[in-house]
Design a protein around this motif. Structure first.
Motif, PDB file in Angstrom:
ATOM      1  N   PHE A 119       9.185  27.795   2.387  1.00  0.00           N
ATOM      2  CA  PHE A 119       7.764  27.449   2.486  1.00  0.00           C
ATOM      3  C   PHE A 119       7.433  26.916   3.880  1.00  0.00           C
ATOM      4  O   PHE A 119       6.323  27.051   4.367  1.00  0.00           O
ATOM      5  N   GLY A 120       8.417  26.290   4.533  1.00  0.00           N
ATOM      6  CA  GLY A 120       8.207  25.714   5.858  1.00  0.00           C
ATOM      7  C   GLY A 120       7.587  24.329   5.757  1.00  0.00           C
ATOM      8  O   GLY A 120       7.385  23.795   4.666  1.00  0.00           O
ATOM      9  N   PRO A 178       0.834  -1.205   0.000  1.00  0.00           N
ATOM     10  CA  PRO A 178       0.000   0.000   0.000  1.00  0.00           C
ATOM     11  C   PRO A 178       0.870   1.257   0.000  1.00  0.00           C
ATOM     12  O   PRO A 178       1.920   1.295   0.645  1.00  0.00           O
ATOM     13  N   SER A 179       0.448   2.255  -0.726  1.00  0.00           N
ATOM     14  CA  SER A 179       1.170   3.525  -0.744  1.00  0.00           C
ATOM     15  C   SER A 179       0.210   4.656  -1.067  1.00  0.00           C
ATOM     16  O   SER A 179      -0.881   4.433  -1.574  1.00  0.00           O
ATOM     17  N   ALA A 180       0.652   5.857  -0.757  1.00  0.00           N
ATOM     18  CA  ALA A 180      -0.149   7.048  -1.042  1.00  0.00           C
ATOM     19  C   ALA A 180       0.774   8.249  -1.163  1.00  0.00           C
ATOM     20  O   ALA A 180       1.810   8.316  -0.501  1.00  0.00           O
ATOM     21  N   VAL A 181       0.404   9.169  -2.004  1.00  0.00           N
ATOM     22  CA  VAL A 181       1.110  10.448  -2.097  1.00  0.00           C
ATOM     23  C   VAL A 181       0.603  11.302  -0.947  1.00  0.00           C
ATOM     24  O   VAL A 181      -0.600  11.518  -0.805  1.00  0.00           O
ATOM     25  N   ILE A 182       1.535  11.773  -0.106  1.00  0.00           N
ATOM     26  CA  ILE A 182       1.121  12.530   1.085  1.00  0.00           C
ATOM     27  C   ILE A 182       1.647  13.958   1.117  1.00  0.00           C
ATOM     28  O   ILE A 182       1.358  14.693   2.043  1.00  0.00           O
ATOM     29  N   GLY A 183       2.423  14.345   0.140  1.00  0.00           N
ATOM     30  CA  GLY A 183       2.927  15.713   0.182  1.00  0.00           C
ATOM     31  C   GLY A 183       3.806  16.047  -0.997  1.00  0.00           C
ATOM     32  O   GLY A 183       3.948  15.270  -1.942  1.00  0.00           O
ATOM     33  N   LYS A 184       4.370  17.229  -0.935  1.00  0.00           N
ATOM     34  CA  LYS A 184       5.267  17.739  -1.970  1.00  0.00           C
ATOM     35  C   LYS A 184       6.471  18.359  -1.286  1.00  0.00           C
ATOM     36  O   LYS A 184       6.340  18.945  -0.215  1.00  0.00           O
ATOM     37  N   VAL A 185       7.621  18.269  -1.933  1.00  0.00           N
ATOM     38  CA  VAL A 185       8.818  18.945  -1.437  1.00  0.00           C
ATOM     39  C   VAL A 185       8.796  20.357  -1.996  1.00  0.00           C
ATOM     40  O   VAL A 185       8.631  20.564  -3.194  1.00  0.00           O
ATOM     41  N   ARG A 186       8.920  21.293  -1.101  1.00  0.00           N
ATOM     42  CA  ARG A 186       8.918  22.713  -1.472  1.00  0.00           C
ATOM     43  C   ARG A 186      10.204  23.357  -0.977  1.00  0.00           C
ATOM     44  O   ARG A 186      10.903  22.794  -0.147  1.00  0.00           O
ATOM     45  N   PRO A 187      10.495  24.569  -1.410  1.00  0.00           N
ATOM     46  CA  PRO A 187      11.674  25.268  -0.879  1.00  0.00           C
ATOM     47  C   PRO A 187      11.560  25.428   0.641  1.00  0.00           C
ATOM     48  O   PRO A 187      10.457  25.511   1.188  1.00  0.00           O
ATOM     49  N   TYR A 220      -3.935  25.530   5.569  1.00  0.00           N
ATOM     50  CA  TYR A 220      -2.581  25.147   5.950  1.00  0.00           C
ATOM     51  C   TYR A 220      -2.293  25.623   7.362  1.00  0.00           C
ATOM     52  O   TYR A 220      -2.711  26.709   7.764  1.00  0.00           O
ATOM     53  N   ARG A 221      -1.564  24.775   8.114  1.00  0.00           N
ATOM     54  CA  ARG A 221      -1.090  25.177   9.442  1.00  0.00           C
ATOM     55  C   ARG A 221       0.298  24.594   9.645  1.00  0.00           C
ATOM     56  O   ARG A 221       0.634  23.562   9.053  1.00  0.00           O
ATOM     57  N   PRO A 222       1.127  25.243  10.459  1.00  0.00           N
ATOM     58  CA  PRO A 222       2.482  24.734  10.681  1.00  0.00           C
ATOM     59  C   PRO A 222       2.447  23.361  11.355  1.00  0.00           C
ATOM     60  O   PRO A 222       1.620  23.105  12.223  1.00  0.00           O
ATOM     61  N   LEU A 223       3.339  22.486  10.923  1.00  0.00           N
ATOM     62  CA  LEU A 223       3.518  21.194  11.572  1.00  0.00           C
ATOM     63  C   LEU A 223       4.823  21.300  12.348  1.00  0.00           C
ATOM     64  O   LEU A 223       5.900  21.315  11.765  1.00  0.00           O
ATOM     65  N   THR A 224       4.721  21.432  13.643  1.00  0.00           N
ATOM     66  CA  THR A 224       5.892  21.665  14.478  1.00  0.00           C
ATOM     67  C   THR A 224       6.479  20.347  14.981  1.00  0.00           C
ATOM     68  O   THR A 224       5.743  19.410  15.275  1.00  0.00           O
ATOM     69  N   PRO A 225       7.803  20.268  15.074  1.00  0.00           N
ATOM     70  CA  PRO A 225       8.424  19.048  15.586  1.00  0.00           C
ATOM     71  C   PRO A 225       8.175  18.906  17.089  1.00  0.00           C
ATOM     72  O   PRO A 225       7.915  19.885  17.787  1.00  0.00           O
TER      73      PRO A 225
END
Length: 75
Positions: free
Chosen positions: A47-48, A35-44, A57-62
């Protein structure tokens, strides 16, 4: 309360592919029964790291610690 977005998924694999190969990689994984899914994109970096939730959109903080370990400390 357990924050599922900060829960480490043991055994999970994140794979980054060039946009023009994503469909073929996903199809190959599915053909192999993986199983797999596209979950995002790599941005500069400017972009954060953002989470898209219902079109917003909201920040995803570590986090400093895995959610499961934190939860087990309090049980």
């Amino acid at each position: 309360k357990l924050d599922l977005l900060h829960l480490i998924a043991s055994g999970a694999l994140l794979l980054a592919t060039p946009p023009d190969t994503t469909a073929a990689v996903t199809a190959g994984l599915h053909a192999a029964g993986i199983p797999s899914a596209v979950i995002g994109k790599v941005r500069p970096a400017s972009f954060g790291v953002l989470l898209r939730d219902r079109g917003c959109y909201r920040p995803l903080t570590p986090t400093a610690r895995d959610e499961l370990a934190r939860l087990l400390d309090h049980s």
